[in-house]
Design a protein around this motif. Structure first.
Motif, short mmCIF file in Angstrom:
data_model
loop_
_atom_site.label_atom_id
_atom_site.label_comp_id
_atom_site.label_asym_id
_atom_site.label_seq_id
_atom_site.Cartn_x
_atom_site.Cartn_y
_atom_site.Cartn_z
N GLN A 248 36.87 48.78 34.01
CA GLN A 248 36.96 47.51 34.74
C GLN A 248 35.76 46.68 34.33
OE1 GLN A 248 35.56 47.00 38.72
NE2 GLN A 248 37.50 46.15 39.35
N ARG A 249 36.01 45.40 34.02
CA ARG A 249 34.93 44.53 33.62
C ARG A 249 34.87 43.35 34.56
NH1 ARG A 249 36.62 43.44 27.56
NH2 ARG A 249 34.88 44.41 26.54
N LYS A 250 33.65 42.99 34.92
CA LYS A 250 33.46 41.77 35.69
C LYS A 250 32.90 40.72 34.76
CE LYS A 250 33.28 43.09 40.42
NZ LYS A 250 32.71 42.78 41.71
N TYR A 251 33.44 39.54 34.81
CA TYR A 251 32.95 38.48 33.95
C TYR A 251 32.94 37.19 34.73
CZ TYR A 251 37.92 37.33 33.48
OH TYR A 251 39.23 37.01 33.73
N THR A 252 32.11 36.25 34.25
CA THR A 252 31.97 35.00 34.95
C THR A 252 32.07 33.87 33.94
OG1 THR A 252 30.57 33.73 36.43
CG2 THR A 252 29.44 35.16 34.86
N LEU A 253 31.67 32.66 34.31
CA LEU A 253 31.88 31.51 33.44
C LEU A 253 31.05 31.57 32.17
CD1 LEU A 253 32.01 28.54 35.95
CD2 LEU A 253 33.89 29.58 34.71
N SER A 254 29.90 32.25 32.20
CA SER A 254 29.06 32.29 31.01
C SER A 254 29.72 33.17 29.96
CB SER A 254 27.68 32.85 31.36
OG SER A 254 27.79 34.18 31.79
N ILE A 376 37.98 41.48 36.40
CA ILE A 376 37.61 40.76 37.62
C ILE A 376 36.80 39.52 37.22
CG2 ILE A 376 36.42 40.87 39.83
CD1 ILE A 376 38.77 42.74 39.69
N PHE A 377 37.36 38.35 37.46
CA PHE A 377 36.67 37.10 37.18
C PHE A 377 35.89 36.71 38.43
CE2 PHE A 377 36.82 32.36 37.34
CZ PHE A 377 35.93 32.14 36.30
N SER A 423 42.94 38.08 34.02
CA SER A 423 42.46 37.98 32.65
C SER A 423 42.63 36.56 32.13
CB SER A 423 43.22 38.96 31.74
OG SER A 423 44.61 38.70 31.81
N ASN A 424 43.01 35.64 33.02
CA ASN A 424 43.23 34.24 32.65
C ASN A 424 42.40 33.35 33.57
OD1 ASN A 424 44.21 31.84 31.63
ND2 ASN A 424 46.11 31.91 32.83
N PRO A 425 41.09 33.22 33.33
CA PRO A 425 40.23 32.46 34.24
C PRO A 425 40.60 30.99 34.35
CG PRO A 425 39.04 33.04 32.24
CD PRO A 425 40.32 33.80 32.20
N THR A 429 39.92 28.27 37.35
CA THR A 429 38.95 27.20 37.23
C THR A 429 39.60 25.82 37.20
OG1 THR A 429 38.95 27.41 34.82
CG2 THR A 429 37.32 28.69 36.03
N GLY A 430 40.75 25.72 36.57
CA GLY A 430 41.42 24.43 36.48
C GLY A 430 41.75 23.85 37.84
#
Length: 588
Positions: A248-254, A376-377, A423-425, A429-430
């Motif tokens: 599991q990966r957490k990612y953000t806008l950067s 996880i975004f 998996s589709n941020p 965000t839109g």
């Protein structure tokens, strides 16, 4: 003279990768015993030691001679192995000989095992980072281990999705084992699974190839080769094999992956794969089916008619994004099964040697693991730099994108943290940006925390707060940094208690640096300047932040950095005043 046994692993063979203790033990020894090729690799470290070298299959002879010379002649004897002596090396065999003779540690000859860098580590370093998750080593040599047992181990490792390092993959007489290993693993893994082949790691004749599980047999593999086979999440980027650390990966806008913070890692909701989480969801729906091959990074040729471009030392594979798939292209096509590919490869090898191949019975092909990484975004949300009010429409939109599986966390930093499994941020965000919400990355980044400027009434300094947020907000830092910004001398939003505090007063700015924001001895920042002209504040803060980003140690807080360097942009650190508590007159 009392004897001693050293069993030394000297690593891949290059002098710079031999440990200090291994060098010392070699220098201390009277006798060096080893396979002749290994003795040649360390000959530059030898002085006047007696050398006993033997052939490849004479390990028992070397172990017995080492024990004899240490016990009977009182010599210090070094038995050398490449890599680590305890990984397919001489350590176990020397102990077996000692046990056979009734040796005990209390009364017998002293023995020291000197560890070295094993092939899985040295080859992994050359290939990139393929050993970042659970991995195993399997020797394909069946001289000492029955092939049936080796087969079961390969099967179990393939089923369990281990990264696999194959030692002793092929020799002049053992050619079928690597073919059988490929056949077994193709039952569990995609033909596109990355495979790294490293020959003579860190030696003069080092040769590196990155290929795929389906094509691995097309390359030179021998006794000086280690083969590392990725798991189902391993990918290739710019010629490097990379295995993500967790499923599991957490990612953000950067652009950087944002890891879970230490206090978050043990939460059940952040570990859906754990035993505790499995117990909580025992009655839930079955796992999703495996992602189609089109969704995985694949190894491709740069041009259809040519092989992938390579450098002089490393076969570099090209990583391409999956092409857009039409309904026609998505339709199933008739392709050989992985088993057929493996058998074709075996037939081709035998044909080149003039050996007739008998048709093999086709075994049932087991499905690859259906477990899919959950992305996880996570993103910080605020209504604005000065604006602190979220509209009902914005709040409903946040709740809608969070859904049943998402999470909305309140923070004391004028932000909410949104976490959404996706998996589709862009789908998140839109929607939020259209409603005027400000989205920022989280983690070790910079945040501008401004007051509400008395609900916008004291608006003279708002443009400077917004400019700072635009230029610096969300920038990656060695450690999280917060800039507090207050629009009047009341400083009611406590700007002076942030890493960098800015207070607008009488048309100019006061600057505070180095607040200790947490802990029992927390304190406000040091007031380092008063009356800074409006046009100078933003460039000044930019320079301070740039120095911190460049010079701070990883995970070093701003106040610690300020204290360590002593001076930033001419402003000197000084110890904050300590409070003294007077005893009450009543004695309490």
């Amino acid at each position: 003279m009392s004897g001693k046994l050293f069993v030394i692993g000297f690593g891949p063979g290059s002098f710079e990768h031999i440990t200090k203790r291994a060098r010392e033990a070699i220098q201390e020894s009277d006798v060096i015993i080893g396979y002749s090729t290994y003795v040649d690799l360390i000959r530059g470290l030898l002085t006047d030691q007696e050398i006993v070298s033997t052939g490849m299959t004479e390990e028992v002879t070397r172990a017995r001679e080492a024990v004899r010379q240490a016990e009977e002649e009182g010599k210090k004897v070094a038995v050398i192995s490449s890599g680590d002596a305890g990984v397919y090396g001489m350590a176990g065999l020397v102990y077996e000989v000692l046990v056979e003779k009734g040796w005990t540690e209390a009364t017998g000859v002293p023995i020291e095992i000197v560890p070295g860098i094993s092939a899985i580590n040295s080859c992994g370093a050359i290939l990139g980072a393929p050993i970042m998750h659970d991995a195993c080593t399997i020797s394909l040599s069946d001289h000492l281990t029955p092939w049936e047992l080796i087969e079961r181990r390969i099967d179990a490792a393939g089923m369990a999705d281990f990264v696999i390092a194959l030692y002793n993959p092929r020799s002049g007489r053992r050619t079928r084992q690597i073919v059988e290993a490929q056949r077994i693993l193709l039952q569990y893994r995609s033909p596109d699974t990355p495979v790294g082949i490293v020959k003579s790691a860190f030696r003069e004749r080092e040769h590196v190839v990155i290929t795929t599980l389906a094509q691995m047999l097309e390359h030179d593999i021998g006794m000086l080769t280690t083969v590392i086979i990725g798991n189902t999440s391993t990918f290739v980027y710019d010629g490097k094999m990379i295995t993500p650390r967790g499923y599991q990966r957490k990612y953000t806008l950067s652009a950087d992956e944002q890891p879970l913070k230490p206090h978050q890692r043990l939460r059940v909701e952040n570990e859906p794969w754990s035993l505790e989480a499995a117990n909580d969801t025992l009655a839930s729906a079955p796992a999703n089916s495996a992602a189609p091959a089109k969704d995985r990074p694949v190894m491709v040729d740069a041009e259809p008619a040519k092989t992938a471009p390579t450098s002089s030392a490393t076969g570099t594979a090209v990583l391409e994004a999956p092409p857009a798939v039409t309904e026609e292209a998505a339709a199933p096509k008739s392709q050989p099964a992985p088993f057929d590919w493996a058998m074709q490869a075996l037939t081709a090898i035998n044909a080149a040697k003039g050996i007739a191949s008998e048709p093999a019975a086709k075994t049932a092909i087991r499905s690859a693991s259906s477990f899919q990484p959950e992305m996880i975004f996570e993103v910080a949300i605020s209504p604005g730099v000065a604006n602190k009010k979220i509209t009902p429409q914005q709040m409903m939109a946040i709740a809608e994108v969070a859904g049943e599986k998402g999470e909305i966390e309140y923070t004391p930093h004028h932000q909410m943290i949104l976490r959404v499994p996706t998996s589709n941020p862009e789908s998140v965000t839109g929607i939020l940006r259209e409603l005027g919400l400000i989205l920022s990355p989280i983690g070790d980044v910079l945040q501008v925390k401004a007051c509400d400027f008395c609900d916008g009434e004291k608006k003279d300094s708002i443009p400077y707060a917004e400019e700072l947020a635009q230029k610096l907000g969300g920038k990656e830092m060695p450690k999280e940094v917060k800039i507090g910004f207050n629009g009047c001398g009341m400083a009611c939003y406590r700007a002076v208690q942030e890493d960098i505090g800015i207070v607008f007063r009488k048309g100019k700015f006061d600057l505070f640096l180095g607040a200790k924001t947490v802990g029992r001895n927390a304190h406000s920042g040091l007031q380092v300047a008063e009356g800074i002209p409006k046009e100078e504040i933003v460039p000044l803060v930019e320079r301070i932040v740039a120095r911190f980003k460049k010079e701070a140690f990883p995970n070093e807080r701003f106040h610690k950095y300020f204290q360590r360097v002593g001076v930033i942009e001419g402003y000197k650190w000084r110890e904050p005043a300590k409070e003294e508590i007077e005893n009450a007159a009543c004695g309490d």
